[in-house]
Write a protein that holds these residues in place. Structure first.
Motif, PDB file in Angstrom:
ATOM      1  N   MET A 127       0.850  -1.190   0.000  1.00 44.05           N
ATOM      2  CA  MET A 127       0.000   0.000   0.000  1.00 44.05           C
ATOM      3  C   MET A 127       0.887   1.242   0.000  1.00 44.05           C
ATOM      4  O   MET A 127       1.979   1.239   0.562  1.00 44.05           O
ATOM      5  CB  MET A 127      -0.890  -0.012   1.242  1.00 44.05           C
ATOM      6  CG  MET A 127      -2.002   1.017   1.215  1.00 44.05           C
ATOM      7  SD  MET A 127      -3.181   0.719   2.554  1.00 44.05           S
ATOM      8  CE  MET A 127      -4.368   1.984   2.216  1.00 44.05           C
ATOM      9  N   LEU A 128       0.409   2.306  -0.596  1.00 42.73           N
ATOM     10  CA  LEU A 128       1.221   3.511  -0.674  1.00 42.73           C
ATOM     11  C   LEU A 128       1.328   4.197   0.674  1.00 42.73           C
ATOM     12  O   LEU A 128       0.376   4.254   1.436  1.00 42.73           O
ATOM     13  CB  LEU A 128       0.589   4.503  -1.663  1.00 42.73           C
ATOM     14  CG  LEU A 128       0.419   4.034  -3.093  1.00 42.73           C
ATOM     15  CD1 LEU A 128      -0.086   5.195  -3.919  1.00 42.73           C
ATOM     16  CD2 LEU A 128       1.706   3.501  -3.664  1.00 42.73           C
ATOM     17  N   PRO A 129       2.504   4.702   0.999  1.00 46.53           N
ATOM     18  CA  PRO A 129       2.643   5.471   2.231  1.00 46.53           C
ATOM     19  C   PRO A 129       1.923   6.805   2.115  1.00 46.53           C
ATOM     20  O   PRO A 129       1.614   7.262   1.013  1.00 46.53           O
ATOM     21  CB  PRO A 129       4.162   5.668   2.342  1.00 46.53           C
ATOM     22  CG  PRO A 129       4.641   5.616   0.934  1.00 46.53           C
ATOM     23  CD  PRO A 129       3.742   4.645   0.232  1.00 46.53           C
ATOM     24  N   ALA A 159      -3.507 -11.578  -8.463  1.00 48.38           N
ATOM     25  CA  ALA A 159      -4.353 -10.441  -8.082  1.00 48.38           C
ATOM     26  C   ALA A 159      -4.444  -9.368  -9.148  1.00 48.38           C
ATOM     27  O   ALA A 159      -5.369  -8.549  -9.129  1.00 48.38           O
ATOM     28  CB  ALA A 159      -3.837  -9.827  -6.777  1.00 48.38           C
ATOM     29  N   LEU A 160      -3.492  -9.344 -10.080  1.00 48.23           N
ATOM     30  CA  LEU A 160      -3.514  -8.357 -11.164  1.00 48.23           C
ATOM     31  C   LEU A 160      -3.005  -9.006 -12.427  1.00 48.23           C
ATOM     32  O   LEU A 160      -1.980  -9.702 -12.414  1.00 48.23           O
ATOM     33  CB  LEU A 160      -2.640  -7.145 -10.813  1.00 48.23           C
ATOM     34  CG  LEU A 160      -2.556  -6.035 -11.862  1.00 48.23           C
ATOM     35  CD1 LEU A 160      -3.922  -5.390 -12.089  1.00 48.23           C
ATOM     36  CD2 LEU A 160      -1.538  -4.972 -11.450  1.00 48.23           C
ATOM     37  N   ALA A 161      -3.722  -8.809 -13.521  1.00 40.90           N
ATOM     38  CA  ALA A 161      -3.328  -9.419 -14.787  1.00 40.90           C
ATOM     39  C   ALA A 161      -3.898  -8.600 -15.942  1.00 40.90           C
ATOM     40  O   ALA A 161      -4.747  -7.723 -15.748  1.00 40.90           O
ATOM     41  CB  ALA A 161      -3.835 -10.857 -14.871  1.00 40.90           C
ATOM     42  N   ARG A 162      -3.418  -8.891 -17.119  1.00 38.40           N
ATOM     43  CA  ARG A 162      -4.064  -8.356 -18.309  1.00 38.40           C
ATOM     44  C   ARG A 162      -5.316  -9.178 -18.572  1.00 38.40           C
ATOM     45  O   ARG A 162      -5.345 -10.382 -18.311  1.00 38.40           O
ATOM     46  CB  ARG A 162      -3.116  -8.451 -19.504  1.00 38.40           C
ATOM     47  CG  ARG A 162      -1.915  -7.515 -19.421  1.00 38.40           C
ATOM     48  CD  ARG A 162      -2.324  -6.067 -19.494  1.00 38.40           C
ATOM     49  NE  ARG A 162      -1.170  -5.160 -19.605  1.00 38.40           N
ATOM     50  CZ  ARG A 162      -1.269  -3.845 -19.716  1.00 38.40           C
ATOM     51  NH1 ARG A 162      -2.459  -3.260 -19.705  1.00 38.40           N
ATOM     52  NH2 ARG A 162      -0.181  -3.094 -19.830  1.00 38.40           N
ATOM     53  N   PRO A 163      -6.386  -8.568 -19.047  1.00 37.37           N
ATOM     54  CA  PRO A 163      -7.628  -9.317 -19.298  1.00 37.37           C
ATOM     55  C   PRO A 163      -7.418 -10.447 -20.308  1.00 37.37           C
ATOM     56  O   PRO A 163      -6.588 -10.344 -21.207  1.00 37.37           O
ATOM     57  CB  PRO A 163      -8.580  -8.251 -19.849  1.00 37.37           C
ATOM     58  CG  PRO A 163      -8.019  -6.957 -19.387  1.00 37.37           C
ATOM     59  CD  PRO A 163      -6.530  -7.141 -19.363  1.00 37.37           C
ATOM     60  N   LYS A 164      -8.194 -11.501 -20.112  1.00 42.89           N
ATOM     61  CA  LYS A 164      -8.182 -12.588 -21.075  1.00 42.89           C
ATOM     62  C   LYS A 164      -9.008 -12.194 -22.300  1.00 42.89           C
ATOM     63  O   LYS A 164      -9.710 -11.194 -22.292  1.00 42.89           O
ATOM     64  CB  LYS A 164      -8.763 -13.854 -20.432  1.00 42.89           C
ATOM     65  CG  LYS A 164      -7.943 -14.380 -19.269  1.00 42.89           C
ATOM     66  CD  LYS A 164      -8.591 -15.607 -18.666  1.00 42.89           C
ATOM     67  CE  LYS A 164      -7.789 -16.125 -17.494  1.00 42.89           C
ATOM     68  NZ  LYS A 164      -8.413 -17.311 -16.849  1.00 42.89           N
ATOM     69  N   CYS A 220      -1.858  -2.295  -4.214  1.00 38.73           N
ATOM     70  CA  CYS A 220      -2.306  -3.437  -3.428  1.00 38.73           C
ATOM     71  C   CYS A 220      -2.485  -4.700  -4.264  1.00 38.73           C
ATOM     72  O   CYS A 220      -2.680  -5.777  -3.702  1.00 38.73           O
ATOM     73  CB  CYS A 220      -3.614  -3.105  -2.703  1.00 38.73           C
ATOM     74  SG  CYS A 220      -3.363  -2.228  -1.145  1.00 38.73           S
ATOM     75  N   HIS A 221      -2.403  -4.588  -5.560  1.00 38.81           N
ATOM     76  CA  HIS A 221      -2.561  -5.752  -6.430  1.00 38.81           C
ATOM     77  C   HIS A 221      -1.282  -6.102  -7.179  1.00 38.81           C
ATOM     78  O   HIS A 221      -1.296  -6.967  -8.055  1.00 38.81           O
ATOM     79  CB  HIS A 221      -3.699  -5.505  -7.435  1.00 38.81           C
ATOM     80  CG  HIS A 221      -5.064  -5.643  -6.832  1.00 38.81           C
ATOM     81  ND1 HIS A 221      -5.859  -6.753  -7.021  1.00 38.81           N
ATOM     82  CD2 HIS A 221      -5.773  -4.812  -6.024  1.00 38.81           C
ATOM     83  CE1 HIS A 221      -6.997  -6.596  -6.367  1.00 38.81           C
ATOM     84  NE2 HIS A 221      -6.976  -5.429  -5.761  1.00 38.81           N
ATOM     85  N   SER A 222      -0.186  -5.444  -6.830  1.00 32.15           N
ATOM     86  CA  SER A 222       1.078  -5.710  -7.522  1.00 32.15           C
ATOM     87  C   SER A 222       2.221  -5.685  -6.518  1.00 32.15           C
ATOM     88  O   SER A 222       2.026  -5.443  -5.325  1.00 32.15           O
ATOM     89  CB  SER A 222       1.312  -4.678  -8.626  1.00 32.15           C
ATOM     90  OG  SER A 222       1.505  -3.379  -8.084  1.00 32.15           O
ATOM     91  N   THR A 223       3.425  -5.960  -7.021  1.00 34.11           N
ATOM     92  CA  THR A 223       4.606  -6.062  -6.165  1.00 34.11           C
ATOM     93  C   THR A 223       5.656  -5.059  -6.615  1.00 34.11           C
ATOM     94  O   THR A 223       5.890  -4.896  -7.813  1.00 34.11           O
ATOM     95  CB  THR A 223       5.195  -7.482  -6.226  1.00 34.11           C
ATOM     96  OG1 THR A 223       4.184  -8.415  -5.848  1.00 34.11           O
ATOM     97  CG2 THR A 223       6.396  -7.629  -5.302  1.00 34.11           C
ATOM     98  N   GLY A 224       6.299  -4.423  -5.645  1.00 33.26           N
ATOM     99  CA  GLY A 224       7.351  -3.480  -5.980  1.00 33.26           C
ATOM    100  C   GLY A 224       6.799  -2.115  -6.328  1.00 33.26           C
ATOM    101  O   GLY A 224       5.594  -1.866  -6.279  1.00 33.26           O
TER     102      GLY A 224
END
Length: 296
Positions: free
Chosen positions: A1-3, A44-49, A119-123
């Motif tokens: 989460m963002l500070p 938790a996060l992806a490009r749409p199918k 919240c749906h990605s890393t880094g």
């Protein structure tokens, strides 16, 4: 989460070089990598199918998937229609009042859309030259919980990652609550009987007598593996309850019911979306949000 920093300052100070990416963890931690890769967190996060709308798909589809589309250099749109597993089809997006969707400005002071991506990605997130949001790594992967690990990947004996398993129960509740919604801040009084709050597990767990009286023995990790997919069989959680309640006394026969079936009842937060009530208590069958005998 963002500070809670000005966005321009936060984006300028995050160092992407400190992140190694999940693939760097595979060599030394193959079992954890395999298990976590199959979890909903990792998806938790992806490009749409194919045939799915929009630019981004938020959620692994365990219950629902919400879609987000970039409108222009200033705005993103959270689509008003989400896909729900319960109906294998589309209906109004959680929390939306209409099917028109919700527009979010990238650099709005609330940082709403950036927080969704965070919240749906890393880094670290970055903003591209054409003002698009670019996630560091898709999904909730190793470094969300263990912290930036590039130094550990280079020199594992010298640099050690963060271990949330060593957090206290309160610390872990706040840590998971960064995205699963934190317990109420001091002075606030959220409506614990609102079905919508069933999706905010740390908030309700913090209000649970089991959590408060466990003296730190009950935490998110008591029931949930940090790496494996979410356990769907309710009886699998009985052993965790037995750690404190070895010989529970019931006035009525419980038969073969799992503990969570009665003490963490399923709550329809909205049509097609159901969550377990993490305010562990005794409930009447007709009201899964109001513990019997509780003042609020």
């Amino acid at each position: 989460m963002l500070p809670l920093l000005p966005l321009s300052l936060w984006l300028a100070t995050v160092d992407a070089s400190k992140y190694a990416g999940a693939e760097a963890c595979r060599k030394c931690h193959p079992a954890e990598f395999r298990a976590q890769s199959s979890s909903s967190h990792a998806r938790a996060l992806a490009r749409p199918k194919q045939l799915q709308p929009s630019d981004w798909a938020f959620g692994a589809g365990l219950q629902a998937i919400t879609f987000v589309r970039r409108l222009d250099s200033e705005y993103y749109l959270e689509e008003g229609q989400s896909w729900y597993r319960a109906i294998d089809g589309y209906a109004r997006t959680p929390g939306h009042r209409s099917s028109a969707g919700v527009r979010d400005r990238i650099f709005d002071p609330s940082a709403a859309i950036l927080r969704c991506f965070a919240c749906h990605s890393t880094g670290p997130l970055r903003i591209s030259k054409d003002q698009a949001i670019v996630p560091g790594e898709l999904g909730i992967r190793c470094e969300v919980c263990h912290g930036p690990a590039a130094a550990h990947a280079r020199e594992p004996a010298r640099f050690h990652p963060q271990n949330p398993g060593r957090f206290s129960a309160d610390e872990l509740n706040r840590f998971c609550g960064d995205c699963h919604r934190m317990p109420a801040a001091s002075g606030e009084s959220p409506n614990l009987r609102d079905p919508w709050n069933a999706r905010h597990q740390p908030l309700l767990l913090a209000a649970s007598a089991c959590f408060r009286e466990s003296k730190g023995r009950l935490s998110c990790l008591t029931c949930h593996s940090p790496h494996a997919p979410l356990e769907q069989k309710l009886s699998a959680y009985d052993a965790a309850c037995g750690g404190c309640h070895a010989h529970p006394r019931h006035k009525l026969s419980t038969g073969s019911r799992a503990c969570a079936e009665c003490h963490m009842p399923a709550v329809p937060a909205q049509p097609h979306l159901v969550f377990a009530n993490h305010r562990i208590a005794v409930y009447a069958p007709t009201d899964p949000m109001s513990p019997i005998g509780a003042r609020r």
